[in-house]
Write an enzyme that holds these catalytic residues in place. Structure first.
Site, PDB file in Angstrom:
ATOM      1  N   THR A 117     -17.998 -17.261 -11.888  1.00 55.01           N
ATOM      2  CA  THR A 117     -17.277 -17.135 -13.147  1.00 55.01           C
ATOM      3  C   THR A 117     -18.211 -17.552 -14.277  1.00 55.01           C
ATOM      4  O   THR A 117     -19.390 -17.809 -14.056  1.00 55.01           O
ATOM      5  CB  THR A 117     -16.017 -18.018 -13.150  1.00 55.01           C
ATOM      6  OG1 THR A 117     -16.411 -19.394 -13.236  1.00 55.01           O
ATOM      7  CG2 THR A 117     -15.202 -17.812 -11.882  1.00 55.01           C
ATOM      8  N   CYS A 118     -17.663 -17.635 -15.489  1.00 60.42           N
ATOM      9  CA  CYS A 118     -18.512 -17.986 -16.618  1.00 60.42           C
ATOM     10  C   CYS A 118     -18.991 -19.430 -16.557  1.00 60.42           C
ATOM     11  O   CYS A 118     -19.949 -19.790 -17.249  1.00 60.42           O
ATOM     12  CB  CYS A 118     -17.774 -17.744 -17.937  1.00 60.42           C
ATOM     13  SG  CYS A 118     -16.255 -18.705 -18.102  1.00 60.42           S
ATOM     14  N   SER A 121     -11.185 -26.440 -13.874  1.00 56.22           N
ATOM     15  CA  SER A 121     -11.602 -25.541 -14.940  1.00 56.22           C
ATOM     16  C   SER A 121     -12.040 -26.328 -16.170  1.00 56.22           C
ATOM     17  O   SER A 121     -11.690 -27.498 -16.342  1.00 56.22           O
ATOM     18  CB  SER A 121     -10.464 -24.600 -15.322  1.00 56.22           C
ATOM     19  OG  SER A 121     -10.120 -23.752 -14.244  1.00 56.22           O
ATOM     20  N   GLU A 134      -5.879 -23.525 -16.794  1.00 60.20           N
ATOM     21  CA  GLU A 134      -5.997 -22.107 -17.143  1.00 60.20           C
ATOM     22  C   GLU A 134      -5.796 -21.254 -15.894  1.00 60.20           C
ATOM     23  O   GLU A 134      -6.185 -21.623 -14.794  1.00 60.20           O
ATOM     24  CB  GLU A 134      -7.352 -21.834 -17.804  1.00 60.20           C
ATOM     25  CG  GLU A 134      -8.576 -22.152 -16.950  1.00 60.20           C
ATOM     26  CD  GLU A 134      -9.090 -20.939 -16.213  1.00 60.20           C
ATOM     27  OE1 GLU A 134      -8.593 -19.837 -16.508  1.00 60.20           O
ATOM     28  OE2 GLU A 134      -9.961 -21.104 -15.346  1.00 60.20           O
ATOM     29  N   GLY A 135      -5.146 -20.109 -16.079  1.00 57.69           N
ATOM     30  CA  GLY A 135      -4.763 -19.286 -14.950  1.00 57.69           C
ATOM     31  C   GLY A 135      -5.697 -18.136 -14.637  1.00 57.69           C
ATOM     32  O   GLY A 135      -5.487 -17.432 -13.650  1.00 57.69           O
ATOM     33  N   MET A 169     -12.112 -10.802 -18.931  1.00 59.73           N
ATOM     34  CA  MET A 169     -12.057 -11.819 -19.981  1.00 59.73           C
ATOM     35  C   MET A 169     -11.923 -11.173 -21.359  1.00 59.73           C
ATOM     36  O   MET A 169     -11.142 -11.636 -22.200  1.00 59.73           O
ATOM     37  CB  MET A 169     -13.314 -12.688 -19.928  1.00 59.73           C
ATOM     38  CG  MET A 169     -13.299 -13.859 -20.895  1.00 59.73           C
ATOM     39  SD  MET A 169     -12.150 -15.149 -20.427  1.00 59.73           S
ATOM     40  CE  MET A 169     -13.066 -15.943 -19.096  1.00 59.73           C
ATOM     41  N   SER A 170     -12.666 -10.113 -21.598  1.00 56.67           N
ATOM     42  CA  SER A 170     -12.566  -9.420 -22.881  1.00 56.67           C
ATOM     43  C   SER A 170     -11.179  -8.813 -23.063  1.00 56.67           C
ATOM     44  O   SER A 170     -10.615  -8.839 -24.162  1.00 56.67           O
ATOM     45  CB  SER A 170     -13.630  -8.329 -22.977  1.00 56.67           C
ATOM     46  OG  SER A 170     -14.933  -8.879 -22.909  1.00 56.67           O
ATOM     47  N   HIS A 179     -11.523 -28.478  -2.520  1.00 57.86           N
ATOM     48  CA  HIS A 179     -12.213 -28.029  -3.731  1.00 57.86           C
ATOM     49  C   HIS A 179     -11.697 -26.663  -4.180  1.00 57.86           C
ATOM     50  O   HIS A 179     -11.354 -26.472  -5.354  1.00 57.86           O
ATOM     51  CB  HIS A 179     -13.713 -27.973  -3.489  1.00 57.86           C
ATOM     52  CG  HIS A 179     -14.485 -27.406  -4.630  1.00 57.86           C
ATOM     53  ND1 HIS A 179     -14.698 -28.088  -5.808  1.00 57.86           N
ATOM     54  CD2 HIS A 179     -15.083 -26.187  -4.807  1.00 57.86           C
ATOM     55  CE1 HIS A 179     -15.395 -27.351  -6.643  1.00 57.86           C
ATOM     56  NE2 HIS A 179     -15.630 -26.183  -6.062  1.00 57.86           N
TER      57      HIS A 179
END
Length: 579
Positions: A49-50, A109, A114-115, A196-197, A99
């Site tokens: 992920t980011c 997160s 956040e989902g 995400m965008s 984890h």
């Protein structure tokens, strides 16, 4: 179960390292293939992920697995192993399960609760399934993680503990103002058309922006996202798609821009942002030096304060009537003409000092008045105070006056960079008229975010689910042995019935069926209690040895047990699919 995870995230590594270690889609696929090709790993999945890169694997050796997975991460990320190692974390077996479940619930997160991570876990599992690198263990693990995450969001208020990264970023852009009021009527540019965008575009649309322009390297995806936004029932935003080469012109028109692409280089350079601001305002966009100038002034003031003033015995104090040796304990940096130098001297000497400082003649007030004692001292001190008022005070070392900060001009362009590696040049932070919020500034802003009470409830859910998952896996580990045992018993029953038919050839079908059922019931009753009990024992910690005990006691063929396991894995593969 020998589950191992090796990775790094915003909690273990600085953004600069995460940025360099990020993996594009092709690199993730190659990493999966190379991991299952390595000796210690039988299954593999990548969660990228980011703000995290994690490699999950089913390994047969812990130390060899850690070494191999760490090396593969370094090779495919392009960051040297020696540089990467200090930022890596390792979780094994139950800790690895804990984890991933915590990650799925949003506890790990950058913005708690956040989902979006659920969709990323689902994508990670689908990718591993498409490449056939996820077997029974990782299929069960990731599907259970999705269920745990959904349970946490439905049974608790974890959503209230934090917002999505997009929402949190928009709150930072609005500088604490209500996002809907801040966004209402603005023109937005969304660069990228990924998950995400798309979420950013939908969030902006719901917030009330007047227009959204979507730019993407694949124009068809930009068109699809723009169409979805335009046709949405809950918004009336005007949305349109443009090719990537139109970004500079659209940036000039935009009030807010959100960028989240998979590009490995910068999408918006500082020069491009400067040009867009100048095109919008008609005034040059210069580097905001207010903070730098304030720091320079502060340093200059500190340096001046540290420069010692003339000390006792300097030329400035020549012909002073004071006995300088008596004030030799005065701290360096004070003049004997200052008030600190005369502390503790008697009143007569104080008056002499005051007269000298005023340029007059020292007077022995005691001989003139014939008085001494407290009253004379009080009078002399009063005279000295009057002299000091008349001639002024000698400058002393004082704390520098607070520097008045020059306020930054109100931004005309708001930039939200959610990409990793970054899409927007970090130098944009220093430009006047621009407010940039990126992953690094979001991490700083969320470091002290308050934790909701619901977080404790989610942690209890995670702990319970980890226990249940471990028990299920241990029970599943013994299932092939139990199946093989029952299969062996069925073969024994079939053999004995065949022998009976040879001895009693005239046995009719009715009696043969009755005898067969009787023998099967006897075998089932004999095996029922041991097999149920062994499954219960195997589900407890340390219960893995019961499978070996069964195989030894009943002399079960290891290959038969393995074939049952392979058949089970094949069934799982056919029925696979994210929860």
């Amino acid at each position: 179960m020998s589950l191992l995870v090796v990775g790094l995230s915003h909690r273990s590594a600085p953004v600069s390292v995460l940025e360099r270690a990020s993996l594009n889609a092709n690199a993730q696929l190659k990493l999966l293939q190379d991991t299952v090709a390595a000796e210690p790993a039988a299954e593999a999945a990548v969660l990228a992920t980011c703000n995290r890169i994690e490699l999950y694997a089913d390994v047969d050796k812990f130390h060899a697995g850690v070494a191999e997975l760490s090396t593969l991460l370094a090779q495919h990320s392009g960051v040297g192993l020696e540089e990467l190692t200090p930022y890596l974390y390792v979780h094994y077996e139950d800790r690895a399960v804990h984890h991933l479940f915590s990650v799925a619930c949003g506890l790990d997160s950058m913005v708690v609760g956040e989902g979006q991570i659920l969709g990323q876990i689902k994508d990670s599992l689908a990718r591993a399934q498409d490449l056939h690198t996820a077997g029974r263990l990782l299929n069960d693990l990731f599907q259970q993680a999705l269920r745990v995450g959904k349970r946490a969001h439905s049974e608790t208020g974890i959503d209230r503990a934090g917002q999505s990264l997009v929402t949190f970023g928009l709150e930072q852009l609005s500088a604490g103002a209500d996002v809907q009021q801040w966004a209402r009527g603005k023109k937005a540019l969304v660069i990228g058309a990924g998950s995400m965008s798309s979420l950013a575009a939908a969030t902006l649309a719901r917030a009330g922006v007047a227009e959204i322009v979507v730019a993407n390297r694949t124009f068809e995806r930009a068109e699809r996202l723009a169409r979805i936004l335009s046709e949405g029932d809950d918004t009336d935003v005007l949305a349109r798609a443009v090719p990537m080469d139109s970004v500079p012109g659209e940036l000039t028109r935009a009030d807010v821009a959100v960028s989240c692409t998979g590009a490995t280089g910068l999408v918006l350079t500082a020069d491009a942002v400067v040009a867009s601001v100048e095109g919008r305002t008609g005034a040059p966009a210069v580097e905001d030096t207010a903070v730098r100038e304030a720091a320079v002034r502060e340093a200059a003031a500190t340096e001046a304060a540290e420069t010692p003033l003339p000390g006792a015995g300097s030329a400035a104090d020549e012909n002073c009537p004071l006995d300088l040796s008596s004030v030799s304990s005065v701290p360096s940096g004070f003049s004997v003409m200052g008030e600190a130098a005369v502390a503790g001297l008697d009143a007569a000497t104080l008056e002499q000092h005051g007269a000298w400082a005023a340029g007059g003649t020292a007077v022995d007030r005691t001989r003139e008045t014939g008085r001494s004692g407290p009253e004379a001292d009080a009078e002399l001190i009063g005279a000295l105070a009057a002299t000091a008022t008349r001639v002024g005070r000698i400058p002393e070392r004082r704390r520098p006056e607070p520097v008045v900060e020059v306020p930054r001009p109100e931004p005309v362009l708001f930039l939200l960079d959610l990409a990793m590696p970054r899409d927007v040049d970090a130098a944009v932070h220093r430009l006047a008229g621009v407010r940039l919020v990126d992953i690094e500034s979001l991490a700083d802003a969320s470091a002290d975010a308050p934790m909701a009470a619901d977080v404790d409830m989610v942690r209890r859910i995670v702990a319970d689910e980890v226990t249940a998952f471990g028990a299920a896996q241990r029970a599943a580990h013994i299932t092939p042995t139990v199946v093989a045992l029952r299969s062996m018993a069925a073969d024994v029953v079939a053999g004995e019935i065949a022998r009976l038919e040879g001895r009693l050839p005239g046995l009719d079908d009715k009696h043969r069926a009755e005898i067969t059922q009787t023998v099967k019931r006897v075998v089932d009753k004999l095996l029922h209690a041991p097999t149920v009990r062994v499954k219960q024992l195997a589900a407890e910690p340390g219960g893995a040895g019961y499978a070996d005990a069964l195989r030894t006691l009943f002399d079960l063929d290891q290959e038969t047990v393995a074939s049952v396991s392979r058949a089970g894995n094949s069934t799982t593969e056919k029925n696979r699919g994210p929860a």
